[in-house]
Design an enzyme around this catalytic site. Structure first.
Site, short mmCIF file in Angstrom:
data_model
loop_
_atom_site.label_atom_id
_atom_site.label_comp_id
_atom_site.label_asym_id
_atom_site.label_seq_id
_atom_site.Cartn_x
_atom_site.Cartn_y
_atom_site.Cartn_z
N GLY A 73 0.83 -3.43 -3.39
CA GLY A 73 -0.45 -2.80 -3.64
C GLY A 73 -0.40 -1.69 -4.67
CG ASN A 154 -4.82 4.76 3.47
OD1 ASN A 154 -5.77 5.05 2.75
ND2 ASN A 154 -3.73 5.50 3.53
CD GLN A 182 -4.47 -0.20 5.41
OE1 GLN A 182 -4.56 -0.79 6.49
NE2 GLN A 182 -3.33 0.34 5.01
CB SER A 202 -0.24 -4.50 -0.08
OG SER A 202 1.12 -4.27 0.23
N GLY A 203 1.05 -7.59 0.46
CA GLY A 203 1.47 -8.59 1.42
C GLY A 203 1.93 -8.05 2.76
CG HIS A 204 3.92 -4.07 3.35
ND1 HIS A 204 4.02 -3.00 4.23
CD2 HIS A 204 3.43 -3.57 2.21
CE1 HIS A 204 3.59 -1.90 3.62
NE2 HIS A 204 3.24 -2.22 2.41
CB THR A 240 12.52 -13.87 -12.91
OG1 THR A 240 13.15 -13.95 -14.19
CG2 THR A 240 12.82 -15.14 -12.12
CB CYS A 327 2.12 6.13 0.97
SG CYS A 327 2.18 4.33 1.09
#
Length: 382
Positions: A73, A154, A182, A202-204, A240, A327
Site C-alpha cells: 500500500g 485505519n 483498509q 495492500s495484500g497483507h 522482476t 505504522c
C-alpha cells in the site's frame, strides 16, 4: 476465565489464508520461471501474473490493463501521488488536497512534495472522523492536480464519502485518488461506477502475504513512473515480478470478494457485541462514527489510563490489539487521526484499537471485554 489467544489486530495485518498459500506454492517451487522470459517456464509464470491481474480487476470493477502490482500500500500511495503530480507539474498544477487523517504513506508523500514547491491543503474531519465533501469542493483551485482521500480510516474505521468526493473531482476536472487499503475486502468497490481515478490496495490486509499490493490507474491518465528500469508493468512499476506473491494476492482478492457480504454481517455483529461491552465500562468512550465504519473496527479511549500499559496487560492474557496505526506504533506522539478529530491529547494517548476478523467467535469478544475490564480496574488502582 481461562486464558486464550485472540488476534484482534487485523487492521495491522492478517494471516495468510490456506487457499492463498496453496496458490503461491507452485511458484516458490517447480514453477520458478521469470515472467518476462519467453520459454515455457517463464510463460507459466506470466500466466499466473496475468490471472492475478484479472482477478484484481474483477474485484475492483476495472480493466486488467488498469492494474499495476506493487510491493504494498505504501508504494501504491507514493506511486499514485508522485505519478500524477510529476506529470502535471509542467502545466502549473502544483496543488494537492488531502485530509489530516490519512495514513503516513500519503501524508509524508505530500510533505515531501511541499518541500519541492507544491502547496497542500489538509482537510480536517468532524468529531466522528468523517470528511465533509463540501470542504474539498471549496479547496479546489485551477492549480489542483490531485485530491487524495482515504476510503476508510485505519484507526477508527470511519468510512469516508468517497462517492461524493470523486463526483466533485470529476465535475471540476481534478484527478481523485483513494487509499483503499483498509476498505478492499471489507466493502463493495467499483472504480468505474464510483468515478475513482486511482486506488491503492495492500495484500497483507486481506490474507495475502506482506510485500504485495496494487495500484489501479484509470486508462488515459497522465502519469510519471516513480522508478526507472525495465518494461515490467508497462514501465509504470519496473522490476522482476514477484510471481508467487502476486499469485497469492490475486487469489486473496477473489476469495475476499466471494465471501464479502457474509463476512460483513458476521464481523459487524461481533464488533457491535464487543463495542457494547466495552462502552459499559466507566470512562470508556468510542472514537469514530458508531455506524458509518468498517465492520471490524472498534477504537476506544479509557479515561485516566495510558494505552501502552493496557496493551501489555492484554498481551499477557493472549490478546493482540494496538494503539492506533501499526505504522506509527514506535512514535510516542498521540494519534494524529484522533487529534485531527478534536480529541484531547490525553484521550488520544489512552486509545486502543481492536480490528476483528471472521475467525473470531462471540466467546472471543466476551473474553476481550472481560480481560479489558479487569485490566482497566487494576491500572486505575495504581
Amino acid at each position: 476465565m481461562e486464558k486464550r489467544f485472540v488476534y484482534a489486530d487485523n487492521a495491522s495485518t492478517t494471516k495468510i489464508s490456506p487457499g492463498v498459500l496453496d496458490a503461491m506454492m507452485p511458484y516458490l517451487t517447480e514453477q520458478y520461471g521469470n515472467a518476462s522470459s519467453v520459454y515455457s517456464l517463464g510463460r507459466k509464470a506470466k500466466i499466473a501474473v496475468e490471472t492475478a491481474r484479472e482477478k484484481t480487476a474483477l474485484a475492483l470493477g476495472c480493466q486488467p490493463s488498469e492494474i499495476f502490482f506493487t510491493s504494498g500500500g505504501t508504494e501504491a500511495d507514493n506511486l499514485a501521488i508522485y505519478g500524477i503530480c510529476r506529470a502535471l507539474a509542467s502545466q502549473g498544477k502544483n496543488h494537492i488536497i488531502t485530509t489530516a487523517i490519512e495514513h503516513p504513506a500519503v501524508l509524508n508523500t505530500c510533505k515531501e512534495l511541499e518541500k519541492n514547491g507544491f502547496d497542500v491543503t489538509y482537510i480536517f474531519p468532524d468529531v466522528n472522523g468523517i470528511i465533509d465533501p463540501s470542504d474539498i469542493k471549496k479547496a479546489i483551485t485551477c492549480r489542483t492536480a490531485l485530491v487524495s482521500v482515504m476510503y476508510a480510516n485505519n484507526e477508527t474505521g470511519a468510512i469516508q464519502p468517497v462517492n461524493e468526493t470523486a463526483l466533485i473531482c470529476k465535475e471540476k476536472n481534478v484527478f481523485f485518488h483513494t487509499d483503499a487499503v483498509q476498505a478492499v475486502g471489507q466493502l463493495k468497490i467499483n472504480t468505474a461506477e464510483q468515478n475513482i481515478d486511482l486506488l491503492s490496495v495492500s495484500g497483507h490486509k486481506l490474507h495475502a502475504p506482506k510485500g504485495t499490493g496494487a495500484l489501479y490507474i484509470r486508462k488515459g491518465l497522465p502519469f510519471y513512473p516513480l522508478f526507472s528500469g525495465g518494461n515490467q508493468e508497462k514501465g509504470i512499476r519496473p522490476g522482476t515480478e514477484n510471481t508467487a506473491s502476486i499469485a497469492g494476492f490475486g487469489y486473496a482478492m477473489e476469495e475476499a470478494m466471494a465471501s464479502l457480504s457474509e463476512r460483513y454481517i458476521t464481523v459487524s455483529m461481533l464488533r457491535d457485541r464487543l463495542t457494547g461491552k466495552l462502552l459499559s465500562i466507566p470512562g470508556v468512550t468510542l472514537n469514530g462514527d458508531k455506524k458509518n465504519r468498517l465492520p471490524g473496527h472498534c477504537n476506544v479511549s479509557v479515561s485516566g489510563i495510558d494505552a501502552e500499559g493496557l496493551l501489555l496487560m492484554l498481551d499477557l492474557k493472549g490478546i493482540c490489539a494496538s494503539a492506533g496505526s501499526a505504522c506509527t506504533s514506535e512514535d510516542s506522539q498521540p494519534s494524529h487521526v484522533l487529534r485531527a478529530m478534536g480529541i484531547s491529547k490525553e484521550a488520544a494517548k489512552s486509545s486502543v484499537r481492536f480490528s476483528l476478523g471472521d475467525d473470531l467467535t462471540a466467546e472471543d469478544t466476551d473474553y476481550i471485554a472481560h480481560v479489558f475490564a479487569e485490566a482497566v480496574k487494576k491500572l486505575r488502582k495504581k
